[in-house]
Design a protein around this motif. Structure first.
Motif, PDB file in Angstrom:
ATOM      1  N   GLN A 183       0.847  -1.189   0.000  1.00  0.00           N
ATOM      2  CA  GLN A 183       0.000   0.000   0.000  1.00  0.00           C
ATOM      3  C   GLN A 183       0.886   1.244   0.000  1.00  0.00           C
ATOM      4  N   PRO A 184       0.559   2.254  -0.808  1.00  0.00           N
ATOM      5  CA  PRO A 184       1.442   3.426  -0.950  1.00  0.00           C
ATOM      6  C   PRO A 184       1.667   4.222   0.330  1.00  0.00           C
ATOM      7  N   PHE A 185       0.711   4.174   1.281  1.00  0.00           N
ATOM      8  CA  PHE A 185       0.875   4.956   2.503  1.00  0.00           C
ATOM      9  C   PHE A 185       1.572   4.178   3.605  1.00  0.00           C
ATOM     10  N   VAL A 186       1.985   2.940   3.330  1.00  0.00           N
ATOM     11  CA  VAL A 186       2.761   2.146   4.290  1.00  0.00           C
ATOM     12  C   VAL A 186       4.240   2.309   3.943  1.00  0.00           C
ATOM     13  N   THR A 187       4.996   2.931   4.824  1.00  0.00           N
ATOM     14  CA  THR A 187       6.407   3.222   4.559  1.00  0.00           C
ATOM     15  C   THR A 187       7.255   2.838   5.774  1.00  0.00           C
ATOM     16  N   GLY A 188       8.565   2.974   5.618  1.00  0.00           N
ATOM     17  CA  GLY A 188       9.478   2.776   6.743  1.00  0.00           C
ATOM     18  C   GLY A 188       9.338   1.419   7.405  1.00  0.00           C
ATOM     19  N   VAL A 189       9.139   0.365   6.624  1.00  0.00           N
ATOM     20  CA  VAL A 189       8.962  -0.981   7.183  1.00  0.00           C
ATOM     21  C   VAL A 189      10.273  -1.451   7.808  1.00  0.00           C
ATOM     22  N   SER A 190      10.240  -1.783   9.091  1.00  0.00           N
ATOM     23  CA  SER A 190      11.468  -2.184   9.782  1.00  0.00           C
ATOM     24  C   SER A 190      11.432  -3.628  10.263  1.00  0.00           C
ATOM     25  N   ARG A 191      10.225  -4.218  10.346  1.00  0.00           N
ATOM     26  CA  ARG A 191      10.123  -5.567  10.878  1.00  0.00           C
ATOM     27  C   ARG A 191       8.872  -6.226  10.302  1.00  0.00           C
ATOM     28  N   VAL A 192       9.011  -7.488   9.886  1.00  0.00           N
ATOM     29  CA  VAL A 192       7.883  -8.218   9.302  1.00  0.00           C
ATOM     30  C   VAL A 192       7.822  -9.620   9.899  1.00  0.00           C
ATOM     31  N   CYS A 193       6.642  -9.981  10.399  1.00  0.00           N
ATOM     32  CA  CYS A 193       6.378 -11.334  10.901  1.00  0.00           C
ATOM     33  C   CYS A 193       7.429 -11.791  11.919  1.00  0.00           C
ATOM     34  N   LYS A 194       7.665 -10.939  12.909  1.00  0.00           N
ATOM     35  CA  LYS A 194       8.646 -11.261  13.945  1.00  0.00           C
ATOM     36  C   LYS A 194       8.109 -10.832  15.307  1.00  0.00           C
TER      37      LYS A 194
ATOM     38  N   ILE B  51       3.597  -6.542  11.119  1.00  0.00           N
ATOM     39  CA  ILE B  51       4.337  -5.483  10.423  1.00  0.00           C
ATOM     40  C   ILE B  51       4.588  -4.325  11.382  1.00  0.00           C
ATOM     41  N   VAL B  52       5.832  -3.884  11.466  1.00  0.00           N
ATOM     42  CA  VAL B  52       6.190  -2.642  12.171  1.00  0.00           C
ATOM     43  C   VAL B  52       6.587  -1.647  11.093  1.00  0.00           C
ATOM     44  N   CYS B  53       5.868  -0.535  11.011  1.00  0.00           N
ATOM     45  CA  CYS B  53       6.103   0.394   9.900  1.00  0.00           C
ATOM     46  C   CYS B  53       5.589   1.789  10.272  1.00  0.00           C
ATOM     47  N   SER B  54       5.564   2.664   9.273  1.00  0.00           N
ATOM     48  CA  SER B  54       4.958   3.984   9.433  1.00  0.00           C
ATOM     49  C   SER B  54       3.714   4.046   8.555  1.00  0.00           C
ATOM     50  N   LEU B  55       2.647   4.598   9.099  1.00  0.00           N
ATOM     51  CA  LEU B  55       1.398   4.787   8.360  1.00  0.00           C
ATOM     52  C   LEU B  55       1.103   6.274   8.324  1.00  0.00           C
ATOM     53  N   LYS B  56       1.186   6.856   7.144  1.00  0.00           N
ATOM     54  CA  LYS B  56       1.025   8.305   7.003  1.00  0.00           C
ATOM     55  C   LYS B  56       1.976   9.049   7.927  1.00  0.00           C
ATOM     56  N   GLY B  57       3.197   8.523   8.049  1.00  0.00           N
ATOM     57  CA  GLY B  57       4.238   9.186   8.826  1.00  0.00           C
ATOM     58  C   GLY B  57       4.269   8.845  10.294  1.00  0.00           C
ATOM     59  N   ASN B  58       3.294   8.082  10.800  1.00  0.00           N
ATOM     60  CA  ASN B  58       3.244   7.752  12.227  1.00  0.00           C
ATOM     61  C   ASN B  58       3.571   6.281  12.449  1.00  0.00           C
ATOM     62  N   PRO B  59       4.309   5.958  13.519  1.00  0.00           N
ATOM     63  CA  PRO B  59       4.684   4.558  13.776  1.00  0.00           C
ATOM     64  C   PRO B  59       3.469   3.716  14.149  1.00  0.00           C
TER      65      PRO B  59
END
Length: 470
Positions: free
Chosen positions: A85-96, A110-118
């Motif tokens: 998804q285009p608004f999901v950015t800064g992905v740092s961790r997946v399935c952990k 998923i640990v990420c940023s959504l619209k700039g927020n963690p």
């Protein structure tokens, strides 16, 4: 007896067909993952999980009579769908799992940023009929209410560097209305819109583009739950106060007609939303814009670090590449000394992919901010290394940006200060994080160092450009 054997054979055939279909979906997912723009760490984790699922399916298909089984491929498809998804950015961790203490951890998809927020994403591919609200006595599986509460408690007590502002629940097969209403009543969940499909654009020869579609999620239900509502209110007040404090002293772009010859830079800036024009009719417009919802600020603001400021005004990015290439090599080596190869590489990069064109697609419609420390560092660099044209472009571009005080977010400042996590960079990126604005940067060494801590950080990467004394 014959009828029982026939039924057994039919069940076995259905199971075999399900296994073969799952194997096909695994192969398709591997191909999509190979061409995705995910960073190395989450891509490696997902690839390992998909290959593990495929190995399991191969063992099932070789069995004479496949036993009853459950598949993970649907969950992995849903995770990749969210990641694209285009608004999901800064992905740092997946399935952990996230370790909360020596004896306690919690699994997050998923640990990420959504619209700039963690944020933390919890992804479910279960059939909605099997999702219950309360935990049934004698059932080892928790009800959704207890699971959500456990995740929220973990979020509130997690390390500051990993603490999310919200938890997002993605149900790929929807949820019953009574469960949806319970999520709203008990946890204040709000509905999030998300495209039911995702795709990737693959460049082919002769300027052709191939669209690679993923699994379709027409019934998906996505809700967001704020981890700390009091914190949200504090952030809204803090942002609106800061906006009020910095609202004056802006230059109206109508007064900048003398810069109309800066064609490439003008086109880049014209695509951005100007601070001054929106204030001509009603000075409260921008303040209310920030008060409206600090969660949505990422769609309105973009933060520039020093590398981005330099790249935007550099002669290399503003039509001087042909002039540099026409200059004798000996003259360029004398001019740039040991940086000759570095500069020529940037010239070649600019010829292939003009940086203004690339940035215009991601900053269009946004308002630009810079931290006070970036403003001072940029002015110092320009005064020492910039040529007259670069200084003029710098003056022009600064007129369209709002300088905000250095106000790094708590989570960035909670990271240890090391050689790779320098205090200066924590302040710059932390200020963007505080305002929920992605930071435009070429400083990927710092971004990687942050990612290695498990923290998500919203950034827009660009290739570096140097000042050439133009």
């Amino acid at each position: 007896m014959e009828k029982r054997e026939s039924t057994s054979t039919s069940t076995s055939t259905i199971a075999s067909l399900a296994v073969e279909d799952a194997k096909r979906r695994c192969v398709s997912l591997i191909q999509r993952l190979t061409t995705s723009k995910l960073s190395l760490s989450p891509r490696t984790t997902l690839s390992r999980l998909i290959h593990s699922e495929l190995t399991f399916l191969h063992r099932l298909s070789s069995a004479t009579s496949p036993p009853s089984f459950s598949l993970n491929i649907g969950h992995l498809e849903a995770v990749l769908h969210v990641l694209q998804q285009p608004f999901v950015t800064g992905v740092s961790r997946v399935c952990k799992p996230i370790k909360l203490s020596h004896s306690c951890s919690i699994y997050i998809d998923i640990v990420c940023s959504l619209k700039g927020n963690p944020v933390w994403f919890i992804v479910s591919d279960r059939n909605s009929r099997y999702i219950s609200w309360d935990t049934c006595s004698g059932n080892k599986n928790k009800g959704l209410k207890d699971k959500v509460q456990q995740v929220l408690d973990a979020a509130r007590h997690s390390p500051v560097t990993l603490r999310p502002s919200s938890v997002v629940l993605f149900f790929s097969n929807a949820v019953d209305d009574d469960i949806y209403q319970n999520l709203k009543i008990h946890f204040g969940a709000i509905h999030l819109e998300m495209e039911p499909f995702s795709y990737q654009e693959l460049e082919l020869e002769d300027n052709w583009t191939n669209l690679e579609l993923g699994r379709f999620f027409p019934d998906a239900c996505v809700v967001e739950i704020k981890v700390d509502k009091d914190l949200c209110r504090e952030m809204e007040e803090s942002i609106s106060d800061s906006a009020n404090a910095r609202i004056d002293g802006l230059i109206c772009c109508k007064k900048l007609d003398d810069y109309s010859d800066l064609t490439s830079l003008c086109l880049l800036v014209l695509g951005m939303k100007c601070w001054c024009c929106s204030l001509d009719d009603n000075i409260e417009l921008e303040v209310s814009l920030l008060k409206q919802s600090w969660r949505d600020a990422e769609s309105k603001l973009v933060n520039f670090d020093t590398t981005a400021m330099v790249a935007i005004v550099s002669g290399i990015s503003n039509g001087r590449t042909d002039k540099l290439l026409a200059t004798p090599e000996s003259e360029l080596r004398g001019r740039f000394k040991g940086n000759y190869d570095f500069v020529i590489a940037q010239v070649d990069s600019e010829k292939k992919n003009p940086i203004h064109s690339e940035l215009s697609t991601v900053i269009s419609g946004k308002q630009g901010i810079i931290s006070e420390s970036v403003r001072l560092e940029f002015l110092e660099l320009i005064s020492m290394c910039g040529g007259p044209n670069e200084k003029r472009r710098a003056d022009y571009f600064l007129n369209f940006l709002k300088a905000v005080p250095d106000c790094p977010s708590t989570r960035l400042m909670s990271l240890p200060t090391t050689r790779k996590l320098a205090l200066k960079n924590k302040v710059v990126f932390g200020t963007g994080d505080y305002w929920s604005a992605p930071t435009v940067t070429a400083n990927m060494a710092f971004v990687r160092a942050v990612s290695q801590t498990g923290m998500s950080l919203s950034v827009i990467e660009h290739r570096p450009r140097a000042l050439i004394g133009d």
